[in-house]
Design an enzyme around this catalytic site. Structure first.
Site, PDB file in Angstrom:
ATOM      1  N   GLY A 138       0.810  -1.216   0.000  1.00  0.00           N
ATOM      2  CA  GLY A 138       0.000   0.000   0.000  1.00  0.00           C
ATOM      3  C   GLY A 138       0.842   1.264   0.000  1.00  0.00           C
ATOM      4  N   PHE A 147     -13.980  -0.637  16.006  1.00  0.00           N
ATOM      5  CA  PHE A 147     -12.675  -1.275  16.170  1.00  0.00           C
ATOM      6  C   PHE A 147     -12.117  -0.851  17.517  1.00  0.00           C
ATOM      7  CE2 PHE A 147      -9.640  -3.521  13.408  1.00  0.00           C
ATOM      8  CZ  PHE A 147     -10.486  -3.997  12.439  1.00  0.00           C
ATOM      9  N   GLN A 186       3.708  -5.061  18.257  1.00  0.00           N
ATOM     10  CA  GLN A 186       2.350  -5.383  18.691  1.00  0.00           C
ATOM     11  C   GLN A 186       2.021  -6.867  18.571  1.00  0.00           C
ATOM     12  OE1 GLN A 186      -1.320  -3.967  16.318  1.00  0.00           O
ATOM     13  NE2 GLN A 186      -1.439  -2.901  18.274  1.00  0.00           N
ATOM     14  N   HIS A 240      -1.179  -9.089  18.437  1.00  0.00           N
ATOM     15  CA  HIS A 240      -2.627  -8.982  18.227  1.00  0.00           C
ATOM     16  C   HIS A 240      -3.307 -10.064  19.052  1.00  0.00           C
ATOM     17  CE1 HIS A 240      -6.507  -9.030  16.226  1.00  0.00           C
ATOM     18  NE2 HIS A 240      -6.183  -7.981  15.517  1.00  0.00           N
ATOM     19  N   LEU A 252      -4.374 -14.352  11.333  1.00  0.00           N
ATOM     20  CA  LEU A 252      -5.128 -13.333  12.039  1.00  0.00           C
ATOM     21  C   LEU A 252      -6.643 -13.488  11.924  1.00  0.00           C
ATOM     22  CD1 LEU A 252      -4.273 -10.661  13.557  1.00  0.00           C
ATOM     23  CD2 LEU A 252      -5.445  -9.558  11.676  1.00  0.00           C
ATOM     24  N   GLU A 286      -9.943  -7.892  14.341  1.00  0.00           N
ATOM     25  CA  GLU A 286     -10.622  -7.250  15.451  1.00  0.00           C
ATOM     26  C   GLU A 286     -12.052  -6.876  15.056  1.00  0.00           C
ATOM     27  OE1 GLU A 286      -7.802  -4.624  17.431  1.00  0.00           O
ATOM     28  OE2 GLU A 286      -9.362  -3.125  17.349  1.00  0.00           O
ATOM     29  N   ARG A 338      -5.182  -3.192  21.702  1.00  0.00           N
ATOM     30  CA  ARG A 338      -4.646  -4.545  21.545  1.00  0.00           C
ATOM     31  C   ARG A 338      -3.681  -4.933  22.655  1.00  0.00           C
ATOM     32  NH1 ARG A 338      -3.952  -4.244  14.989  1.00  0.00           N
ATOM     33  NH2 ARG A 338      -6.192  -4.406  14.622  1.00  0.00           N
ATOM     34  N   HIS A 396       2.294  -9.262  15.378  1.00  0.00           N
ATOM     35  CA  HIS A 396       1.479  -8.686  14.319  1.00  0.00           C
ATOM     36  C   HIS A 396       2.074  -7.464  13.647  1.00  0.00           C
ATOM     37  CE1 HIS A 396      -2.122  -7.904  12.097  1.00  0.00           C
ATOM     38  NE2 HIS A 396      -2.375  -6.768  12.711  1.00  0.00           N
ATOM     39  N   ARG A 437      -0.227   0.473  18.307  1.00  0.00           N
ATOM     40  CA  ARG A 437      -1.041   0.953  17.195  1.00  0.00           C
ATOM     41  C   ARG A 437      -2.495   0.570  17.387  1.00  0.00           C
ATOM     42  NH1 ARG A 437      -3.144  -1.341  12.510  1.00  0.00           N
ATOM     43  NH2 ARG A 437      -1.929  -3.256  12.515  1.00  0.00           N
TER      44      ARG A 437
HETATM   45  C1  LIG Z   1      -3.310 -10.374   8.672  1.00  0.00           C
HETATM   46  C2  LIG Z   1      -3.180  -8.897   8.806  1.00  0.00           C
HETATM   47  C3  LIG Z   1      -4.313  -8.103   8.916  1.00  0.00           C
HETATM   48  C4  LIG Z   1      -4.206  -6.713   9.036  1.00  0.00           C
HETATM   49  N1  LIG Z   1      -5.339  -5.968   9.115  1.00  0.00           N
HETATM   50  C5  LIG Z   1      -5.231  -4.605   9.186  1.00  0.00           C
HETATM   51  C6  LIG Z   1      -6.397  -3.801   9.221  1.00  0.00           C
HETATM   52  O1  LIG Z   1      -7.535  -4.281   9.175  1.00  0.00           O
HETATM   53  N2  LIG Z   1      -6.239  -2.456   9.299  1.00  0.00           N
HETATM   54  C7  LIG Z   1      -5.007  -1.876   9.335  1.00  0.00           C
HETATM   55  O2  LIG Z   1      -4.916  -0.669   9.394  1.00  0.00           O
HETATM   56  N3  LIG Z   1      -3.881  -2.642   9.286  1.00  0.00           N
HETATM   57  C8  LIG Z   1      -3.967  -3.982   9.212  1.00  0.00           C
HETATM   58  N4  LIG Z   1      -2.819  -4.736   9.167  1.00  0.00           N
HETATM   59  C9  LIG Z   1      -1.516  -4.079   9.065  1.00  0.00           C
HETATM   60  C10 LIG Z   1      -1.287  -3.572   7.653  1.00  0.00           C
HETATM   61  O3  LIG Z   1      -1.887  -4.441   6.735  1.00  0.00           O
HETATM   62  C11 LIG Z   1       0.186  -3.472   7.288  1.00  0.00           C
HETATM   63  O4  LIG Z   1       0.882  -2.857   8.308  1.00  0.00           O
HETATM   64  C12 LIG Z   1       0.359  -2.664   6.025  1.00  0.00           C
HETATM   65  O5  LIG Z   1      -0.425  -3.203   4.994  1.00  0.00           O
HETATM   66  C13 LIG Z   1       1.792  -2.561   5.587  1.00  0.00           C
HETATM   67  O6  LIG Z   1       1.859  -1.960   4.316  1.00  0.00           O
HETATM   68  P1  LIG Z   1       3.225  -1.579   3.658  1.00  0.00           P
HETATM   69  O7  LIG Z   1       2.927  -0.920   2.368  1.00  0.00           O
HETATM   70  O8  LIG Z   1       4.046  -0.854   4.642  1.00  0.00           O
HETATM   71  O9  LIG Z   1       3.954  -2.971   3.429  1.00  0.00           O
HETATM   72  P2  LIG Z   1       3.576  -4.240   2.499  1.00  0.00           P
HETATM   73  O10 LIG Z   1       2.242  -4.178   1.938  1.00  0.00           O
HETATM   74  O11 LIG Z   1       3.947  -5.443   3.241  1.00  0.00           O
HETATM   75  O12 LIG Z   1       4.590  -4.089   1.341  1.00  0.00           O
HETATM   76  C14 LIG Z   1       5.955  -4.325   1.509  1.00  0.00           C
HETATM   77  C15 LIG Z   1       6.553  -4.346   0.130  1.00  0.00           C
HETATM   78  O13 LIG Z   1       7.958  -4.288   0.224  1.00  0.00           O
HETATM   79  C16 LIG Z   1       8.518  -5.219  -0.654  1.00  0.00           C
HETATM   80  N5  LIG Z   1       9.835  -5.555  -0.124  1.00  0.00           N
HETATM   81  C17 LIG Z   1      10.161  -5.957   1.121  1.00  0.00           C
HETATM   82  N6  LIG Z   1      11.488  -6.141   1.209  1.00  0.00           N
HETATM   83  C18 LIG Z   1      12.011  -5.831   0.004  1.00  0.00           C
HETATM   84  C19 LIG Z   1      13.314  -5.820  -0.543  1.00  0.00           C
HETATM   85  N7  LIG Z   1      14.374  -6.197   0.168  1.00  0.00           N
HETATM   86  N8  LIG Z   1      13.472  -5.449  -1.834  1.00  0.00           N
HETATM   87  C20 LIG Z   1      12.407  -5.101  -2.597  1.00  0.00           C
HETATM   88  N9  LIG Z   1      11.156  -5.090  -2.124  1.00  0.00           N
HETATM   89  C21 LIG Z   1      10.964  -5.456  -0.845  1.00  0.00           C
HETATM   90  C22 LIG Z   1       7.534  -6.350  -0.717  1.00  0.00           C
HETATM   91  O14 LIG Z   1       7.671  -7.053  -1.915  1.00  0.00           O
HETATM   92  C23 LIG Z   1       6.219  -5.583  -0.675  1.00  0.00           C
HETATM   93  O15 LIG Z   1       5.862  -5.187  -1.969  1.00  0.00           O
HETATM   94  C24 LIG Z   1      -2.937  -6.121   9.053  1.00  0.00           C
HETATM   95  C25 LIG Z   1      -1.787  -6.918   8.956  1.00  0.00           C
HETATM   96  C26 LIG Z   1      -1.902  -8.290   8.856  1.00  0.00           C
HETATM   97  C27 LIG Z   1      -0.667  -9.108   8.798  1.00  0.00           C
END
Ligand SMILES: Cc1cc2nc3c(=O)[nH]c(=O)nc-3n(C[C@H](O)[C@H](O)[C@H](O)COP(=O)(O)OP(=O)(O)OC[C@H]3O[C@@H](n4cnc5c(N)ncnc54)[C@H](O)[C@@H]3O)c2cc1C
Ligand code: FES
Lengths: 596, 234
Positions: A15, A116, A236, A238, A248, A251, A282, A369, A411
């Site tokens: 994201g 939540f 955290q 969860h 997971l 919540e 949490r 988590h 968080r």
């Molecule tokens: C099961 C679950 C449910 C959740 N539910 C919620 C929710 O309901 N609401 C909420 O707010 N949060 C929720 N979270 C937390 C939230 O989803 C994450 O914290 C968030 O999506 C992280 O997004 P990001 O873009 O930082 O990382 P990610 O989406 O994980 O993206 C990381 C990216 O980095 C890339 N990457 C990593 N290392 C390297 C590298 N060395 N070289 C190149 N690329 C690399 C990966 O390929 C990936 O594309 C949840 C988490 C989990 C695990």
């Protein structure tokens, strides 16, 4: 070795990375590098919702969201950043909707919202419906929508390119070095600005909700380049992971009225958080569960409890709580409502446990988590490298890998999705603007050497140690000794173990010496990242002699604002971890006792 | 329990062609096939290559053929297979890069071809565009797709002609065609009525059986066909 040149390089396509890419690519030549195909990123696993005070179902305001987040953070969050995020959240959710995100809807066609943990009406103290959701696959929809928009805008992707190093020249970011999985070739990406959006590191713990890819690469790469890590002691747990597997259970289940039950059939959260009960933060709920289990009230005396969302249970406790619908009628659910709102959860439970949540309670335990800490940034997402918040020019970070800090010591649910979208977007805008006004740093001739040395050391290592065994020992150690509850003794023991594992890591043996898709090599490299972060986490946690948010010490059970209302900075030097501290930004809300 | 896992291996740096190798693994009935692959890689043969990330059926990395059927390795438990002999092979119809890792490029190319993104150039309202729960429900099923490729690579029409856009791309198009807020249905229907589009579907239902997300893929394709024929989305 190939060299590429882009004004902005985004590392990570979850994201945060995709949101950054959408913005940056409109303004500057941008490339996105990701070790996974973008749509495989962990954002896709997020279930319950994204928090924004739209007020679609009842009164709400960004100011309340701000206060709840500050309180949730146990006053360690930086209040300027939190206020910015909670206000931007509203517009950002509308922006996602305008990009086509298929949110669930209210009867009058607006974005649906649910309760939540920790999100409240600040006047009544009652839970408020703030989490905007698309069934229980909100993250999936966010990830898909952003990726689709990137396709529409022809964003340049390098899929399955894993970044191994950050190039720093004259104290500024000058690019990254990555390995192409399909060929094993190293590539140098020369850039004016680099954005790290690489996600978390929850694979450090035995029971975890996190993907295999959550190995903290971005933070570890930065540490090796002299950039500190902030607040890693705050991780955290969860409350509701599927027993033993850690998968997971959102919540949102409790938001819809589900309750936690112990072996005596009690709804025990009443005793720990009399006002909001199962919807406390949490950290509070996970600790309560540990205490219940420790005092022998786990189900059958085992290490799990029940999460019960059967309609009869939900309706019983909704009546006791006097919960009503927006129109004032009593809150009641049917099996069909549960199935419509929580289809994924029902599928997980059926698949992995053979349990049907509509007719049976779910066995759950706390699961590792979310990383509140990470690469330190300021509110503009610029990476800052010391106690004075000195900016490293050209380097940005956003998402779970970054520490702004909007989550502080704990968080709130739904706030990570807000974080990644709000700060991902600003990282993209700010990095591109910086790049347009900057020139390329000269690229050193040996730009790829450090990355190559790291891989060569693993390939040439002549020992007998199996990486999987080192990984398993690390995970057990961290889960048992640096988990929900911590003590001086447990953490000392953990630290010794981690140091032993780091020594053994120098003697691992790899079977695969090929170039193409050598995932054994990369998994071993990732293990090195986790070991470094485990050491930093433990050292940071040992030093912090108080309990705050997710960092809960039995030997120092109280929060200690006099000494510890400050952020940890940790550097990884040749001879170990060095700590420093910087103040918390407090604007409107003076710290006070935290009661739910 | 002991299980035998027979894996179709191929290392382009060493092997001339694919061949099977068998491994004995100690397993729990509730182990995922992915857990077995991890054990094999960790303890027996580190050269084994496969993709995985989420380990609970949501990221789409680990689609492969398990006992002859396309499935996600992380969503298939040993006990679901009713046997202690497990055969694991890469998806059919795509070039094998190494072992269970296939080249997904053509699959994503087909995905990109159907305009798999929201189109509406009318100025948006200040808040959200309204959509009733019924309108939202109309395309709910096809929003679930995780692009794992299990459907397209189970389709005999795709095996026969790799230019066929395939079920996954049609599912992606369906998700937008039937979204009341979107404005590019006609363009997508035109793409899908082309000779690499829906008319390659012979309603064999392999895709629906293969979908680990339970999407009614054949039904979605049928709805697209009907829209093309009638020129109406009702
Ligand atoms: C099961 C679950 C449910 C959740 N539910 C919620 C929710 O309901 N609401 C909420 O707010 N949060 C929720 N979270 C937390 C939230 O989803 C994450 O914290 C968030 O999506 C992280 O997004 P990001 O873009 O930082 O990382 P990610 O989406 O994980 O993206 C990381 C990216 O980095 C890339 N990457 C990593 N290392 C390297 C590298 N060395 N070289 C190149 N690329 C690399 C990966 O390929 C990936 O594309 C949840 C988490 C989990 C695990
Ligand atoms: S590992 Fe994500 S779907 Fe199997």
């Amino acid at each position: 070795m190939k060299t590429h040149r882009y004004e902005v390089v985004v590392v990570g396509a979850g994201g945060a990375g995709l949101m950054a890419a959408l913005q940056a690519s409109r303004r500057a030549a941008t490339a996105v590098l990701s070790k996974l195909y973008p749509i495989r990123s962990h954002t896709g696993a997020a279930q319950g919702g994204i928090g924004a005070a739209l007020g679609n179902l009842e009164e709400d305001s960004p100011e309340w969201h701000t206060y709840d987040t500050v309180k949730g953070s146990d006053y360690l969050g930086d209040q300027d950043a939190i206020e910015f995020m909670c206000h931007e959240a509203v517009e950002t959710v509308y922006e996602l909707e305008h990009m086509g995100l298929p949110f669930s809807r209210t009867p009058d066609g607006r974005i649906a919202q649910r309760r939540f943990g920790g999100h409240t009406n600040n006047i009544t103290g009652k839970p408020v419906q703030r989490a905007c959701y698309a069934a229980d696959r909100t993250g999936h929809m966010i990830l898909q929508t952003l990726y689709q928009q990137c396709i529409k805008r022809n964003v340049t992707f390098f899929d399955e390119f894993q970044v191994l190093d950050l190039i720093v020249v004259n104290g500024a970011a000058a690019g990254v070095v990555a390995i192409e999985l399909a060929t094993g070739e190293l590539h140098v990406f020369h850039a004016k600005a680099v954005i790290f959006a690489t996600g978390g590191y929850g694979r450090m713990w035995e029971i975890t909700s996190n993907a295999y890819a959550y190995t903290g690469d971005g933070i570890a790469v930065a540490l090796r380049r002299g950039i500190p890590a902030e607040d890693l002691e705050f991780f955290q747990f969860h409350p509701t992971g599927i027993y033993k597997l850690g998968i997971l259970i959102t919540e949102g289940v409790r938001g819809e009225g589900g309750v936690l039950i112990n072996d005596l059939g009690e709804r025990f959260m009443e005793r720990y958080a009399p006002h909001v009960k199962d919807l406390a933060s949490r950290d509070v709920v996970s600790r309560a569960m540990y205490i219940e289990m420790r005092e022998g009230r786990g189900i059958g005396g085992q290490r799990y409890l029940y999460l019960d969302v059967r309609p009869e249970t939900v309706n019983k406790y909704a009546a006791i709580d006097g919960r009503t619908n927006p129109d004032g009628s009593p809150y009641q659910v049917t099996a069909d409502d549960i199935m419509a709102k929580l289809p994924e959860i029902i599928d997980f439970c059926r698949t992995y446990m053979g349990v049907d949540p509509v007719t049976e309670p779910m066995p759950v335990q706390p699961t590792a988590h979310y990383a509140m800490g990470g690469i330190p940034t300021n509110i503009r997402t610029e990476v800052v490298i010391d106690e004075q918040n000195t900016v490293m020019p050209g380097l940005y970070a956003a998402g779970e890998t970054a520490c702004v800090s909007v989550h502080g010591a704990n968080r709130l649910g739904t706030n990570s999705l807000v974080d990644i979208i709000v700060f991902g977007r600003h990282a993209g805008i700010n990095a591109a603007e910086f790049a347009r006004g900057a020139s390329f740093q000269p690229l050193p001739s040996d730009a790829a050497d450090f990355a190559r040395q790291q891989l060569d050391r693993l390939l040439n290592s002549k020992g007998k140690e199996r990486p999987i065994e080192i990984a398993n020992e690390m995970k057990h150690t961290m889960f048992d000794l640096v988990g929900v509850f911590r003590t001086e003794e447990s953490m000392q023991q953990a630290l010794e173990k981690i140091r032993e594992l780091k020594e053994r890591y120098a003697y691992i043996q790899l079977h695969d010496h090929g170039k193409i898709f050598n995932t054994e090599l990369l998994t071993a490299w990732e293990l090195g990242n986790l070991l470094d972060l485990a050491e930093v986490t433990t050292v940071s946690a040992l030093a912090r002699k108080e309990s705050r948010g997710a960092h809960s010490r039995e030997d120092y059970p109280e929060r200690d604002d006099e000494h510890w209302l400050k952020h940890t900075l940790a550097w990884l030097d040749e001879d170990g971890v060095r700590l420093g501290y910087k103040p918390v930004v407090i604007t409107k809300y003076e710290p006070k006792e935290r009661v739910y | 329990m002991q299980v035998t896992v027979k894996i179709l291996r191929y290392n382009p740096e060493k092997d001339e062609k694919q061949h099977y190798e068998s491994y004995q693994v100690e397993a729990d009935p509730t182990d995922r096939v992915l857990d077995l692959l991890e054990k094999i890689k960790g303890y027996q043969d580190g050269t084994l290559a496969f993709r995985r990330s989420c380990a609970h059926g949501i990221c789409g990395s680990c689609a492969m053929r398990i006992n002859g059927r396309n499935r996600l390795a992380c969503k298939t438990l040993v006990q679901d297979l009713n046997t202690t002999k497990i055969t694991v092979e890469p998806l059919l119809g795509l070039r094998v890069i190494k072992d269970l890792v296939v080249d997904m490029e053509i699959f994503f190319e087909h995905y990109r071809a159907v305009k798999p993104y929201f189109v509406n150039d009318e100025p948006p309202p200040e808040k959200e565009r309204l959509q009733s729960p019924e309108e939202r429900e109309r395309f709910d099923d096809t929003t679930k797709c995780i692009l794992c490729g299990a459907c397209t690579t189970s389709c005999p029409s795709f095996w026969a002609n790799r230019n066929y856009l395939g079920p996954a791309a049609i599912v992606a198009a369906h998700r937008f065609i039937f979204d009341s807020r979107d404005r590019a249905a006609a363009e997508r229907l035109k793409i899908l009525s082309d000779h690499f589009g829906v008319y390659h579907c012979h309603t064999i239902y392999n895709c629906t059986d293969a979908c680990p997300r339970g999407i009614q893929v054949t039904k979605a394709i049928g709805e697209v066909k009907k829209a093309i024929m009638t020129g109406s989305l009702d």
